[in-house]
Design an enzyme around this catalytic site. Sequence first.
Site, short mmCIF file in Angstrom:
data_model
loop_
_atom_site.label_atom_id
_atom_site.label_comp_id
_atom_site.label_asym_id
_atom_site.label_seq_id
_atom_site.Cartn_x
_atom_site.Cartn_y
_atom_site.Cartn_z
CB CYS A 90 12.82 7.70 9.48
SG CYS A 90 13.63 6.34 8.67
CD GLU A 136 9.90 12.22 13.07
OE1 GLU A 136 8.55 12.17 13.30
OE2 GLU A 136 10.61 11.65 12.32
CE LYS A 178 -3.09 2.98 0.99
NZ LYS A 178 -2.24 4.31 1.12
CB THR A 188 -0.07 6.32 11.27
OG1 THR A 188 -0.55 7.67 11.10
CG2 THR A 188 -0.54 5.35 10.40
N GLY A 189 1.68 4.65 13.44
CA GLY A 189 2.46 3.32 13.85
C GLY A 189 1.77 2.50 15.17
CB SER A 199 3.57 9.42 11.62
OG SER A 199 2.36 8.90 11.52
P1 NDP Z 1 1.44 8.08 8.21
O1 NDP Z 1 2.82 7.61 9.05
O2 NDP Z 1 0.20 8.75 8.69
O3 NDP Z 1 1.00 6.85 7.37
C1 NDP Z 1 0.16 7.21 6.05
C2 NDP Z 1 -0.23 5.56 5.61
O4 NDP Z 1 -0.61 4.80 6.56
C3 NDP Z 1 -1.18 5.49 4.42
O5 NDP Z 1 -0.76 4.73 3.54
C4 NDP Z 1 -2.48 5.11 5.26
O6 NDP Z 1 -3.02 4.48 4.51
C5 NDP Z 1 -1.99 4.24 6.26
N1 NDP Z 1 -2.65 4.27 7.49
C6 NDP Z 1 -2.96 5.30 8.11
N2 NDP Z 1 -3.75 4.86 9.29
C7 NDP Z 1 -3.93 3.54 9.24
C8 NDP Z 1 -4.22 2.56 10.13
N3 NDP Z 1 -5.00 2.94 11.10
N4 NDP Z 1 -4.12 1.38 9.90
C9 NDP Z 1 -3.29 1.10 8.61
N5 NDP Z 1 -2.77 1.90 7.90
C10 NDP Z 1 -2.87 3.20 8.08
O7 NDP Z 1 2.22 9.22 7.11
P2 NDP Z 1 1.86 10.49 6.22
O8 NDP Z 1 1.95 10.33 5.07
O9 NDP Z 1 0.53 11.10 6.86
O10 NDP Z 1 2.83 11.27 7.10
C11 NDP Z 1 2.71 11.98 8.25
C12 NDP Z 1 4.38 12.08 9.09
O11 NDP Z 1 4.70 10.70 9.17
C13 NDP Z 1 5.21 12.91 8.33
O12 NDP Z 1 5.11 14.26 8.83
C14 NDP Z 1 6.60 12.32 8.99
O13 NDP Z 1 6.71 12.69 10.27
C15 NDP Z 1 5.96 10.65 9.28
N6 NDP Z 1 6.80 9.79 8.28
C16 NDP Z 1 7.72 9.07 8.67
C17 NDP Z 1 8.14 8.21 8.01
C18 NDP Z 1 9.45 7.37 8.21
O14 NDP Z 1 10.33 7.15 7.31
N7 NDP Z 1 9.54 6.91 9.52
C19 NDP Z 1 8.10 8.34 6.32
C20 NDP Z 1 6.96 9.33 6.12
C21 NDP Z 1 6.55 10.08 6.96
P3 NDP Z 1 -4.91 4.81 4.55
O15 NDP Z 1 -4.63 6.23 4.38
O16 NDP Z 1 -5.35 4.17 3.30
O17 NDP Z 1 -5.30 4.50 5.86
#
Ligand code: NDP
Length: 495
Positions: free
Chosen positions: A303, A399, A194, A250-251, A247
């Site tokens: 990250c 962060e 995904k 969400t994690g 993030s």
């Molecule tokens: P998120 O961490 O919120 O993840 C978004 C992804 O997770 C989408 O594909 C979404 O799919 C899925 N998702 C969201 N909720 C759920 C759930 N309850 N169960 C399963 N899947 C879910 O990323 P964002 O793009 O919103 O970025 C936000 C922040 O994350 C950034 O500002 C940054 O701080 C951090 N980030 C960290 C990264 C890293 O490498 N550690 C990489 C990128 C971002 P769907 O919409 O279909 O639910």
Amino acid sequence: MNELQLLPQVRDFLQQNHAHFIDGQYYMGHPNTSIPVINPANEEVITEIASASIADIEAAIFSARSAFKGSWAKTSPYQRGVVLNRLADLIEANGEELAQLETLCSGKTIHLSRLFEVSQSAMFLRYFAGWATKINGETMSPSFPSMADEKYTAFTRREPVGVVAGIVPWNSSVMIGVWKIAAALVTGCTIIIKPSEFTPLTMLRLAQLAVEAGLPPGAFNVLNGAGGVGAELINHPQVSKVSFTGSVPTGLKVGQAAMAASLTRVTLELGGKNAAALLPDVNVDAAVEGLIQSGYVHQGQVCAAPERVYVPRERLQEVVEKFSAALEQMTIGSPLDESVQFGPLANKPQFDKVMECLQVAHQESKVLFGGKALPQLGYFVEPTLLLARNSQDRMLHEETFGPIITLLAYDDINELPALINDSPFGLTASVWSNDLSGALRLITEIEAGTVYVNMHTFIDPAVPFGGIKASGTGREFGSAFIEDYTEIKSVMIRY
Ligand code: NDP
């Protein structure tokens, strides 16, 4: 501005209708809604992508499960390695197309797209391909005395867990995808990726290349969408493992949902507020060069990147001058311009988040360099250097995931462990020194999954990578990934 011309195949690809890739082919499915894909360098819509419905999710899981029990299970470990190596070759052969698609969707400068999303993705695939024939159990010496003089022996098998859901973020849409795909396929699992709705295109192209490489239909599927697709996947009883990069909030939801679904295995690679500690003997030129390369790469949206730097007070002036002089030299502009080193942030929510951080920075810290958005179309902000007023400055703790590094002066090396560990995160840290015993003593005290010395952010497929504390759970790479993608089956035999 000197933007390179898009390849004809990139222009053609953008004209197509995009949705998902299921069972070895493009799959338009039953679109709920269309999501615009926006170029962050100019805010123009470059294409649209359909969002998956429940029926599409079911189709992907059915296909992945069929391949897991059928075609991929029947593929020998040797042949799995051959397919992954072929895919690596095809990534390189189609590298410029993938790099341009990545740059258009994410704002990553084209030379970084070529380096990370093409060259390093191929290298990671080849590393994993080498594991295909080396995933083994153990033989055991029975430890109990036999009761009636019979003999018995025992061994373990490493068996693939099943269908994996890989949730890939927008900051590295090919390379992070490849980490999950390769780990799943080489252990005999199948996978549904995904992608982020901001960068949905490269995985579709990669799935086409995987079929060309000889991967059977269903072994690698792509489901696009936003607002519930990820959650539906995780909750499905036939998904046996979730690998999420993104993030912390969400994690946490993903981890809880996976446990609640059916104790589904989960690997979480989350955020960080990664510290760099300069020791008093530091070579400032080398440290500044290394921290600029690692801290502002992809506009800081990595990250593992350093975001807070602890500097001996007596070296602060020198560090500030050299940092500022290097940032002054950085060329900012279109990521499709090969001379540019620093492009836009990847998407509007990320831009808004970084702007909020800069507002806090102007209130709490001293802005030494940058600190503003650029007055032009696109999500451009200046590379920024801050000086924290004290150890409680919010910019040392929150962060930003952006191009913001915060310095704090310290007086005594013994302060460093407490300063570095004063964070809910524990992904990476670095120590900059040639004082071997000083560095080694600090390494043992630092709470982080990876500690670098005289380098930062480098990721190597042979070295396990992952976080502690709120930065995640599980490890990618090395041999550590095998634990996460296989179950141990014990076999006991009486003879
Ligand atoms: P998120 O961490 O919120 O993840 C978004 C992804 O997770 C989408 O594909 C979404 O799919 C899925 N998702 C969201 N909720 C759920 C759930 N309850 N169960 C399963 N899947 C879910 O990323 P964002 O793009 O919103 O970025 C936000 C922040 O994350 C950034 O500002 C940054 O701080 C951090 N980030 C960290 C990264 C890293 O490498 N550690 C990489 C990128 C971002 P769907 O919409 O279909 O639910």
